[in-house]
Design a protein around this motif. Sequence first.
Motif, mmCIF file in Angstrom:
data_model
loop_
_atom_site.group_PDB
_atom_site.id
_atom_site.type_symbol
_atom_site.label_atom_id
_atom_site.label_comp_id
_atom_site.label_asym_id
_atom_site.label_seq_id
_atom_site.Cartn_x
_atom_site.Cartn_y
_atom_site.Cartn_z
ATOM 1 N N SER A 1 46.678 45.055 42.206
ATOM 2 C CA SER A 1 46.906 43.869 41.391
ATOM 3 C C SER A 1 48.392 43.604 41.194
ATOM 4 N N TYR A 2 49.150 44.644 40.871
ATOM 5 C CA TYR A 2 50.594 44.474 40.675
ATOM 6 C C TYR A 2 51.267 43.980 41.963
ATOM 7 N N THR A 3 50.839 44.527 43.089
ATOM 8 C CA THR A 3 51.412 44.083 44.366
ATOM 9 C C THR A 3 51.132 42.602 44.585
ATOM 10 N N ASN A 4 49.898 42.207 44.326
ATOM 11 C CA ASN A 4 49.509 40.815 44.512
ATOM 12 C C ASN A 4 50.310 39.892 43.599
ATOM 13 N N ILE A 5 50.431 40.266 42.329
ATOM 14 C CA ILE A 5 51.142 39.421 41.364
ATOM 15 C C ILE A 5 52.622 39.337 41.704
ATOM 16 N N LEU A 6 53.208 40.461 42.140
ATOM 17 C CA LEU A 6 54.619 40.463 42.515
ATOM 18 C C LEU A 6 54.891 39.464 43.629
ATOM 19 N N PHE A 7 54.069 39.499 44.674
ATOM 20 C CA PHE A 7 54.281 38.575 45.794
ATOM 21 C C PHE A 7 53.862 37.152 45.429
ATOM 22 N N PHE A 8 52.926 37.009 44.508
ATOM 23 C CA PHE A 8 52.575 35.680 44.008
ATOM 24 C C PHE A 8 53.771 35.040 43.300
ATOM 25 N N GLY A 9 54.463 35.826 42.448
ATOM 26 C CA GLY A 9 55.667 35.319 41.795
ATOM 27 C C GLY A 9 56.748 34.989 42.794
ATOM 28 N N MET B 1 44.264 29.156 40.681
ATOM 29 C CA MET B 1 44.828 30.338 41.319
ATOM 30 C C MET B 1 44.091 31.616 40.936
ATOM 31 N N PHE B 2 43.257 31.583 39.893
ATOM 32 C CA PHE B 2 42.671 32.827 39.393
ATOM 33 C C PHE B 2 41.902 33.566 40.477
ATOM 34 N N ASN B 3 41.321 32.815 41.400
ATOM 35 C CA ASN B 3 40.440 33.423 42.381
ATOM 36 C C ASN B 3 41.190 34.391 43.284
ATOM 37 N N HIS B 4 42.334 33.975 43.803
ATOM 38 C CA HIS B 4 43.003 34.843 44.771
ATOM 39 C C HIS B 4 44.045 35.751 44.128
ATOM 40 N N VAL B 5 44.442 35.468 42.893
ATOM 41 C CA VAL B 5 45.375 36.373 42.226
ATOM 42 C C VAL B 5 44.625 37.499 41.511
ATOM 43 N N SER B 6 43.447 37.216 41.005
ATOM 44 C CA SER B 6 42.718 38.193 40.207
ATOM 45 C C SER B 6 41.866 39.146 41.039
ATOM 46 N N TRP B 7 41.505 38.756 42.258
ATOM 47 C CA TRP B 7 40.627 39.598 43.052
ATOM 48 C C TRP B 7 41.436 40.364 44.085
ATOM 49 N N THR B 8 41.187 41.651 44.173
ATOM 50 C CA THR B 8 41.988 42.537 45.014
ATOM 51 C C THR B 8 42.055 42.054 46.462
ATOM 52 N N LYS C 1 48.320 39.128 34.904
ATOM 53 C CA LYS C 1 48.117 40.574 34.826
ATOM 54 C C LYS C 1 46.739 40.873 34.235
ATOM 55 N N THR C 2 46.011 41.748 34.885
ATOM 56 C CA THR C 2 44.711 42.170 34.368
ATOM 57 C C THR C 2 44.450 43.601 34.782
ATOM 58 N N ASP C 3 43.871 44.375 33.881
ATOM 59 C CA ASP C 3 43.502 45.756 34.177
ATOM 60 C C ASP C 3 42.075 45.856 34.696
ATOM 61 N N ASP D 1 38.030 36.171 32.030
ATOM 62 C CA ASP D 1 36.902 36.806 31.353
ATOM 63 C C ASP D 1 35.638 36.692 32.203
ATOM 64 N N THR D 2 35.473 35.542 32.846
ATOM 65 C CA THR D 2 34.312 35.357 33.711
ATOM 66 C C THR D 2 34.345 36.347 34.861
ATOM 67 N N VAL D 3 35.501 36.436 35.507
ATOM 68 C CA VAL D 3 35.643 37.385 36.610
ATOM 69 C C VAL D 3 35.448 38.803 36.104
ATOM 70 N N SER D 4 36.045 39.123 34.952
ATOM 71 C CA SER D 4 35.940 40.467 34.409
ATOM 72 C C SER D 4 34.499 40.804 34.051
ATOM 73 N N PHE D 5 33.731 39.816 33.565
ATOM 74 C CA PHE D 5 32.338 40.077 33.227
ATOM 75 C C PHE D 5 31.556 40.461 34.479
ATOM 76 N N ARG D 6 31.813 39.750 35.549
ATOM 77 C CA ARG D 6 31.146 40.098 36.804
ATOM 78 C C ARG D 6 31.526 41.517 37.208
#
Length: 464
Positions: free
Chosen positions: A89-97, A129-136, A33-35, A376-381
């Motif tokens: 993001s929530y949609t992505n995480i839901l289907f990821f789970g 997994m961070f790449n495809h779960v964290s990016w819309t 989860k990330t805002d 944090d790296t992704v968020s910084f970008r």
Amino acid sequence: MGLSKSIPNHLSNRLPEWSILAVFIGMAFIFWKTDFNFFWRDDWNFLDSMRHFSLAYMFENHVGHVTPLFKLTYYLQLKVFGTNTIFFSYTNILFFGLYNYVIFRLARSIMSTTSAWVVAIALTIHPLMFNHVSWTFEQCITFHFLFQVLAVAYFMRWTRTGVQKELVLSFLFTIIQNYYFGNGLFIPLLFTAGVLLFRKERIQWGAFVGSLVLFLLFAIIQLILGGTRGTSAVTLTSVPDMIHYGFYFLGLSTSRIFILREWALGPITPWLTGGAFIGLALIALLRKERDRRLAWFHIIWFVLAFCSIPIVKQGTLAENTLPHYYSVLALIPMVFIIEHAVGGLSFWSRIPKRAMTLASIGLVAVVFLIDQQLKDTVSFRNFRNRQQMARAILEGTPYIGFDDPYFTPDNYDVEDPVGIYTEWRSQDLFQLSMGYAHLLQNWTENAIGPKEVDVIVPEKELVQ
């Protein structure tokens, strides 16, 4: 997805299935989860083109990928969520789970329950997994995985039961997985091989021929609508390069999957890690106490999920930085191969359970910390790009992007990013103050900062 009769009455057999599903969805939200989700450069092409959504647009390729189902899913989310990326993001995480739960069900049907938990949890929390779960935009890979695993699961169930409905569902999910990401066209060949492996006593010619026909249809549609996606011509003379750079890519991906830095041991790293994986694959094939057909099935699945990248990229694999989502495409069968090689060996039973439990907790904690650093790296970008987006909207100027531009006019043909963003933002049906990117006031105060005296927040934003 049926269970093997040999599986003992372990914890997962006593837990209701809904609670196991809840475990994997909950774990996905805890880890991922990330805002701070924002729109990446591919998103802007979609945001622009989907203002004039049509059936013809659904089948236009995006950078060579034919993804009509993902375009439809993305469009429906835009119509409901607007530009409130937290809901994407929530949609992505839901289907990821959900897809990790499906992985658990598949794993439980072909290996021990303990191994199934280890495999599914490892794939849920793996930092790659961070790449495809964290990016819309990378929802396309999440859906691609979900339906590919469903296709494999129903095919394996068909090999045990012979019920034709299971085979039909397997073919249906195979079609869906390909047209969510456009990179699953070789998967029908997995089922062609699977028929020979698991039904060789009485070959089901319908399944065998149907899989071949489905692959040919995938290939024809791809060539007509999406082209080869290659950076160089695919000819017989290019086969040595495919093998050479394919092994390089194997080592690179294996380094990432083993949670090493890609060049931790210098230029020799991908060759060592690639060799280590091949060694594990050979061990999986040589284990007499386990079903060798399954080992071959896992390896074929891995090769077919993996091979399209060295075929179309060839030398550019070594020349350019390869996105992590390419490495993740074959992660599921790779983990299955590793489990087949080392799972169930006698030395695991000699390790005290308390030590194993403490080590597992420690490993999960370390992975969680690594994951936070990656986010944090992704968020910084995204932070730097949010600064530029906020300035563009406030000043009414075109948004170009910063550091890793979200689009460039030459490549993505986006001319009015501020107008595009404003149009879709007005279609947010919920209008809930959720997520960092919801209010422009949040961008100006948190991204640009209060010391910027030339920033004026529009009055209507302050009212919101």
